[in-house]
Design a protein around this motif. Structure first.
Motif, PDB file in Angstrom:
ATOM      1  N   GLN A  62      -6.449   0.142 -11.980  1.00  0.00           N
ATOM      2  CA  GLN A  62      -7.680  -0.056 -11.063  1.00  0.00           C
ATOM      3  C   GLN A  62      -7.605   0.848  -9.605  1.00  0.00           C
ATOM      4  O   GLN A  62      -6.251   0.828  -9.040  1.00  0.00           O
ATOM      5  CB  GLN A  62      -7.734  -1.463 -10.281  1.00  0.00           C
ATOM      6  N   GLY A  63      -8.368   1.723  -9.454  1.00  0.00           N
ATOM      7  CA  GLY A  63      -8.416   2.502  -8.352  1.00  0.00           C
ATOM      8  C   GLY A  63      -7.503   3.609  -8.532  1.00  0.00           C
ATOM      9  O   GLY A  63      -7.182   4.483  -7.514  1.00  0.00           O
TER      10      GLY A  63
ATOM     11  N   ALA B 261       1.282   7.578 -16.924  1.00  0.00           N
ATOM     12  CA  ALA B 261       1.462   7.953 -15.495  1.00  0.00           C
ATOM     13  C   ALA B 261       0.242   7.784 -14.759  1.00  0.00           C
ATOM     14  O   ALA B 261      -0.802   8.187 -15.386  1.00  0.00           O
ATOM     15  CB  ALA B 261       1.953   9.360 -15.201  1.00  0.00           C
ATOM     16  N   ILE B 262       0.246   6.851 -13.612  1.00  0.00           N
ATOM     17  CA  ILE B 262      -0.664   6.567 -12.888  1.00  0.00           C
ATOM     18  C   ILE B 262      -0.694   7.144 -11.634  1.00  0.00           C
ATOM     19  O   ILE B 262       0.443   6.737 -10.841  1.00  0.00           O
ATOM     20  CB  ILE B 262      -0.895   5.097 -12.838  1.00  0.00           C
ATOM     21  N   ASP B 263      -1.360   8.116 -11.267  1.00  0.00           N
ATOM     22  CA  ASP B 263      -1.462   8.857 -10.144  1.00  0.00           C
ATOM     23  C   ASP B 263      -0.266   9.357  -9.939  1.00  0.00           C
ATOM     24  O   ASP B 263       0.754   9.375  -8.830  1.00  0.00           O
ATOM     25  CB  ASP B 263      -1.781   7.932  -8.768  1.00  0.00           C
ATOM     26  N   GLU B 264       0.417  10.241 -10.825  1.00  0.00           N
ATOM     27  CA  GLU B 264       1.630  10.946 -10.823  1.00  0.00           C
ATOM     28  C   GLU B 264       2.997  10.088 -10.947  1.00  0.00           C
ATOM     29  O   GLU B 264       4.015  10.760 -10.492  1.00  0.00           O
ATOM     30  CB  GLU B 264       1.403  12.167  -9.665  1.00  0.00           C
ATOM     31  N   ARG B 265       2.763   8.870 -11.156  1.00  0.00           N
ATOM     32  CA  ARG B 265       3.993   7.966 -11.032  1.00  0.00           C
ATOM     33  C   ARG B 265       4.112   7.210 -12.481  1.00  0.00           C
ATOM     34  O   ARG B 265       3.127   6.786 -12.774  1.00  0.00           O
ATOM     35  CB  ARG B 265       3.959   6.856  -9.794  1.00  0.00           C
ATOM     36  N   TYR B 266       5.348   7.333 -13.008  1.00  0.00           N
ATOM     37  CA  TYR B 266       5.257   6.520 -14.270  1.00  0.00           C
ATOM     38  C   TYR B 266       5.174   4.945 -14.092  1.00  0.00           C
ATOM     39  O   TYR B 266       5.494   4.446 -12.987  1.00  0.00           O
ATOM     40  CB  TYR B 266       6.596   6.547 -14.685  1.00  0.00           C
TER      41      TYR B 266
ATOM     42  N   ASP C 148     -12.392  -3.156 -15.507  1.00  0.00           N
ATOM     43  CA  ASP C 148     -12.089  -2.603 -14.351  1.00  0.00           C
ATOM     44  C   ASP C 148     -10.647  -2.856 -14.087  1.00  0.00           C
ATOM     45  O   ASP C 148      -9.890  -2.199 -13.322  1.00  0.00           O
ATOM     46  CB  ASP C 148     -12.799  -3.004 -13.095  1.00  0.00           C
ATOM     47  N   ASN C 149      -9.932  -4.197 -14.469  1.00  0.00           N
ATOM     48  CA  ASN C 149      -8.932  -4.465 -14.122  1.00  0.00           C
ATOM     49  C   ASN C 149      -7.722  -4.302 -15.155  1.00  0.00           C
ATOM     50  O   ASN C 149      -6.665  -4.958 -15.400  1.00  0.00           O
ATOM     51  CB  ASN C 149      -8.838  -5.936 -13.713  1.00  0.00           C
ATOM     52  N   ALA C 150      -8.045  -3.307 -16.253  1.00  0.00           N
ATOM     53  CA  ALA C 150      -7.141  -3.113 -17.234  1.00  0.00           C
ATOM     54  C   ALA C 150      -5.753  -2.558 -16.851  1.00  0.00           C
ATOM     55  O   ALA C 150      -5.424  -2.068 -15.659  1.00  0.00           O
ATOM     56  CB  ALA C 150      -7.702  -1.778 -18.193  1.00  0.00           C
ATOM     57  N   SER C 151      -4.889  -3.042 -17.701  1.00  0.00           N
ATOM     58  CA  SER C 151      -3.361  -2.615 -17.535  1.00  0.00           C
ATOM     59  C   SER C 151      -3.078  -1.244 -18.296  1.00  0.00           C
ATOM     60  O   SER C 151      -3.711  -0.997 -18.918  1.00  0.00           O
ATOM     61  CB  SER C 151      -2.437  -3.830 -18.023  1.00  0.00           C
TER      62      SER C 151
ATOM     63  N   MET D 239     -15.428   0.349 -17.362  1.00  0.00           N
ATOM     64  CA  MET D 239     -15.404   1.427 -16.668  1.00  0.00           C
ATOM     65  C   MET D 239     -14.919   2.464 -17.630  1.00  0.00           C
ATOM     66  O   MET D 239     -13.962   2.158 -18.775  1.00  0.00           O
ATOM     67  CB  MET D 239     -14.470   1.268 -15.547  1.00  0.00           C
ATOM     68  N   SER D 240     -15.346   3.471 -17.425  1.00  0.00           N
ATOM     69  CA  SER D 240     -15.043   5.046 -18.252  1.00  0.00           C
ATOM     70  C   SER D 240     -13.693   5.409 -17.439  1.00  0.00           C
ATOM     71  O   SER D 240     -13.766   5.781 -16.503  1.00  0.00           O
ATOM     72  CB  SER D 240     -16.290   5.699 -18.336  1.00  0.00           C
ATOM     73  N   LEU D 241     -12.727   5.938 -18.590  1.00  0.00           N
ATOM     74  CA  LEU D 241     -11.386   6.436 -17.787  1.00  0.00           C
ATOM     75  C   LEU D 241     -11.218   7.630 -18.596  1.00  0.00           C
ATOM     76  O   LEU D 241     -11.292   7.633 -19.792  1.00  0.00           O
ATOM     77  CB  LEU D 241     -10.261   5.218 -18.030  1.00  0.00           C
ATOM     78  N   ASN D 242     -10.759   8.700 -17.667  1.00  0.00           N
ATOM     79  CA  ASN D 242     -10.424   9.897 -18.394  1.00  0.00           C
ATOM     80  C   ASN D 242      -8.793   9.815 -18.307  1.00  0.00           C
ATOM     81  O   ASN D 242      -8.281   9.656 -17.332  1.00  0.00           O
ATOM     82  CB  ASN D 242     -10.875  11.283 -17.600  1.00  0.00           C
ATOM     83  N   VAL D 243      -8.277  10.109 -19.510  1.00  0.00           N
ATOM     84  CA  VAL D 243      -6.876   9.918 -19.687  1.00  0.00           C
ATOM     85  C   VAL D 243      -6.317  11.431 -20.051  1.00  0.00           C
ATOM     86  O   VAL D 243      -6.901  11.994 -21.202  1.00  0.00           O
ATOM     87  CB  VAL D 243      -6.186   9.108 -20.813  1.00  0.00           C
TER      88      VAL D 243
END
Length: 81
Positions: free
Chosen positions: A67-68, A54-59, A26-29, A1-5
């Motif tokens: 994922q998600g 940070a993932i969804d504003e949480r460290y 898709d299941n990347a850590s 999947m393409s992910l914007n960081v």
């Protein structure tokens, strides 16, 4: 999947953009995302070990799944006084 960081401070300056697009499974850590970011440039290879993700504003810790995720950001070290 393409992910914007999202990128901030020195990472943004090095890459020349507010974000970078990387390809991950898709299941990347979080650890895999950090590894991919380290491969972007020699400067990023030196900077990333001192950053947090940070993932969804949480460290996130290294084992956290992206994922998600709606938002992923590389948070550089900060200092203050």
């Amino acid at each position: 999947m393409s992910l914007n960081v999202l990128l901030f401070a020195a990472a943004r300056d090095d890459i020349g953009s507010d974000y970078v697009e990387i390809d991950v499974p898709d299941n990347a850590s979080a650890a895999l995302v950090m590894s991919k970011l380290s491969e972007l440039s020699p400067f990023m290879a030196e900077l990333v070990p001192y950053c947090r993700l940070a993932i969804d504003e949480r460290y996130a810790d290294a084992s956290a799944s992206i994922q998600g995720a709606r938002e992923v950001a590389l948070i550089p070290p900060v200092s203050g006084g």
